[in-house]
Design an enzyme around this catalytic site. Structure first.
Site, short mmCIF file in Angstrom:
data_model
loop_
_atom_site.label_atom_id
_atom_site.label_comp_id
_atom_site.label_asym_id
_atom_site.label_seq_id
_atom_site.Cartn_x
_atom_site.Cartn_y
_atom_site.Cartn_z
N CYS A 1 -20.00 -29.38 -3.98
CA CYS A 1 -19.81 -28.77 -5.29
C CYS A 1 -18.35 -28.35 -5.37
O CYS A 1 -17.54 -28.69 -4.49
CB CYS A 1 -20.77 -27.62 -5.54
SG CYS A 1 -20.51 -26.14 -4.55
N ASP B 1 -23.47 -25.02 -12.52
CA ASP B 1 -22.82 -24.04 -11.65
C ASP B 1 -23.24 -22.64 -12.08
O ASP B 1 -22.89 -22.21 -13.18
CB ASP B 1 -21.30 -24.20 -11.73
CG ASP B 1 -20.56 -23.39 -10.68
OD1 ASP B 1 -21.18 -22.49 -10.05
OD2 ASP B 1 -19.37 -23.66 -10.48
N ARG C 1 -23.76 -23.83 -5.01
CA ARG C 1 -24.71 -24.95 -5.03
C ARG C 1 -24.80 -25.71 -3.72
O ARG C 1 -25.90 -25.92 -3.19
CB ARG C 1 -24.37 -25.89 -6.18
CG ARG C 1 -24.49 -25.23 -7.55
CD ARG C 1 -23.95 -26.09 -8.66
NE ARG C 1 -22.49 -26.23 -8.56
CZ ARG C 1 -21.76 -27.05 -9.29
NH1 ARG C 1 -22.35 -27.85 -10.17
NH2 ARG C 1 -20.45 -27.08 -9.15
#
Length: 159
Positions: free
Chosen positions: A8, A128, A14
């Site tokens: 990420c 996100d 994440r």
């Protein structure tokens, strides 16, 4: 050994969540000698940092401790070492292909894909949660994709 790298933007929300979930699934499936998992960032904002406290709290609420994980940035060698690099969003995929070294075939080993390829019922991208609340939803999306990935691997011993 089958190697997976989750990626990420900052490697604090994440991708460490995905690493923690997959490590737990691998352990429960007794595949520790067969599958290696890591996570990384496309941007160096948080190198060496632990996962975001909200990601840690969410993981703990699901029985996982990810506090020991530390952020790192993608390296050229990752493209030669890992079988799959699973990105959380399309921007990550673009960044990864930009960073992939060109002109040397060994860097073509890693297949870059969106993680939600393995859980299309959630769409194409894992949002996100850093700038808004959504950690539990993100956890569930990632968990579904990791379970499906592992099931496909166990069925074929390849993806």
């Amino acid at each position: 050994m089958h190697k997976i790298l989750f990626v990420c933007t900052g490697n604090i929300c994440r991708s460490p969540t995905a690493e923690g979930i997959m490590l737990d699934l691998i352990k429960k499936s007794k595949l520790e000698q067969e599958i290696h998992v890591e996570s990384a960032a496309t941007m160096p904002y948080h190198n060496g940092d632990a996962p975001d406290s909200r990601s840690q709290a969410c993981a703990l609420a699901h029985g996982l401790d990810i506090s020991h994980l530390r952020s790192r940035t993608i390296r050229a060698e990752d493209f030669a070492e890992f079988d799959f690099i699973l990105a959380m969003d399309k921007r990550n995929v673009l960044d990864l292909e930009y960073y992939r070294p060109q002109g040397d075939k060994r860097y073509n080993k890693a297949e870059v894909k969106l993680l939600l390829t393995y859980a299309p019922e959630y769409g194409t991208e894992v949002p996100d949660p850093y700038y808004h609340d959504g950690f539990d939803r993100v956890f569930k999306m990632i968990e579904a994709a990791c379970k499906n990935y592992l099931a496909a691997y166990q069925k074929n011993k390849t993806i």
